[in-house]
Design an enzyme around this catalytic site. Sequence first.
Site, short mmCIF file in Angstrom:
data_model
loop_
_atom_site.label_atom_id
_atom_site.label_comp_id
_atom_site.label_asym_id
_atom_site.label_seq_id
_atom_site.Cartn_x
_atom_site.Cartn_y
_atom_site.Cartn_z
N HIS A 141 0.81 -1.22 0.00
CA HIS A 141 0.00 0.00 0.00
C HIS A 141 0.84 1.27 0.00
O HIS A 141 0.35 2.35 -0.31
CB HIS A 141 -1.00 0.00 1.17
CG HIS A 141 -0.42 0.31 2.51
ND1 HIS A 141 -0.07 -0.67 3.42
CD2 HIS A 141 -0.16 1.48 3.12
CE1 HIS A 141 0.39 -0.10 4.52
NE2 HIS A 141 0.35 1.20 4.37
N ASP A 171 0.21 -7.65 1.55
CA ASP A 171 0.58 -6.23 1.62
C ASP A 171 2.10 -6.04 1.62
O ASP A 171 2.63 -5.22 2.36
CB ASP A 171 -0.04 -5.54 2.83
CG ASP A 171 -0.02 -4.02 2.70
OD1 ASP A 171 0.14 -3.52 1.58
OD2 ASP A 171 -0.14 -3.33 3.74
N SER A 244 4.74 2.33 7.84
CA SER A 244 4.41 1.22 6.96
C SER A 244 5.60 0.78 6.12
O SER A 244 6.26 1.60 5.48
CB SER A 244 3.27 1.61 6.00
OG SER A 244 2.03 1.43 6.60
N VAL A 301 -12.89 -23.94 -2.40
CA VAL A 301 -14.03 -24.25 -1.53
C VAL A 301 -14.36 -23.05 -0.66
O VAL A 301 -13.50 -22.21 -0.38
CB VAL A 301 -13.73 -25.46 -0.60
CG1 VAL A 301 -13.61 -26.74 -1.39
CG2 VAL A 301 -12.51 -25.21 0.26
N GLN A 302 -15.61 -22.97 -0.26
CA GLN A 302 -16.02 -22.04 0.79
C GLN A 302 -16.01 -22.83 2.10
O GLN A 302 -16.59 -23.92 2.16
CB GLN A 302 -17.40 -21.47 0.51
CG GLN A 302 -17.47 -20.62 -0.76
CD GLN A 302 -18.86 -20.11 -1.03
OE1 GLN A 302 -19.69 -19.98 -0.14
NE2 GLN A 302 -19.13 -19.81 -2.31
N ILE A 303 -15.34 -22.31 3.10
CA ILE A 303 -15.15 -23.08 4.34
C ILE A 303 -15.61 -22.27 5.54
O ILE A 303 -15.68 -21.04 5.51
CB ILE A 303 -13.67 -23.49 4.51
CG1 ILE A 303 -12.74 -22.29 4.26
CG2 ILE A 303 -13.32 -24.63 3.58
CD1 ILE A 303 -11.27 -22.61 4.37
#
Length: 394
Positions: A141, A171, A244, A301-303
Amino acid sequence: MTTQTTPSRSILKRAALLAGAATLGIGLAAGLADGALKFDHPAFAQPIQLSGVQTQLPSFADMVEKVKPAVVSVRVKQKIDGAQDDDGQGSLDDLPPGLRRFFEQQMPRGANPGRPQPRQGMSQGSGFFVSQDGYVVTNNHVVDKAAEVQLVTDDGKTLNAKVIGTDPRTDLALLKVTESGSYPFVQLAPGKPRIGDWVLAVGNPFGLGGTVTAGIVSAQGRDIGSGPYDDFLQIDAAVNRGNSGGPTFNQKGEVVGVNTAIFSPSGGNVGIAFAVPASTVEQVVAALKKDGKVSRGFIGVQIQPVTSEVADAIGLKEPHGALVAAAEKDGPAAKAGIRRGDTILSVDGQVIKDARDLSRKIATYAPGSKAKITVWRDGKEREISFEVGRQPAA
């Protein structure tokens, strides 16, 4: 007209902020000097007297002298959408004819007066050398939408740099100095610090380059909701906007993390900061240096978590693993026969603690490689052969 921009985003509901690239203000810079850095001993401890009892508190002075030259300020000129002017007017169409002619005369030849013109914003963050030939780590960023990147040294020298690659999911970004030379650099720590270990953050908060703050490791494995691979160190060393991309060091002068975000209701330091651990940095930097991007394994997959209630319902003795809520059509998992209701318990014999642990483990596999996944289905374990897919681009 140029503007100043400061990248920031909410990560822990409303109160968490990126320790973002600070707007240019006081132009002091973190620095570098010639020669590689070596660390042969931890920081010395100096005795002090408290209420008649002698206590040992650490002095970091010797270590700071060694590591500080490898830390730099990262100054970035950013491409800004011309439609986002301060007065909200990006086009000349609505101006009176006289004013419009005046502004058209000031435009570069060939510019379209009816279209918003690109502008540049200025921002800055921190970074550090990880090799003698000029590779620098910072946050994604910090250099997002960068048109030009410069590094400023401790003695005020300015070095031009180019972006080698970025990884938005962690990031992180890798830069390379365009000028050849021998640069001081620091090493990534080979192991995780312990909770309670002393650490130092070095960076460029609010443009005050070369700032050193001390604290301890407060926690490990923090999930701050920024992505599927969250595994942050939490530290209480003061970290502010502009830190950062700067390093957090252990007492040996090794980098244990890259400062990335803060939790703050006010926007300033309240003693809760988050750093990407060195183990993640090492993997990402190696991939960016080789290919300019990071290729991760993908399961498709959705877990969801396996709670105690879910474990009881499906007959598991312990609540662990990742419950498959859905398998993407034609995805790697669906092709292998993994389906909704399966609970993934292990990958190649490595136990899966929770849903986030599964994401991180699969991400370490090269796309196209083979793995064996153990699932819990209909009250018993089943082993399924699986070809790892490629994680879609961020």
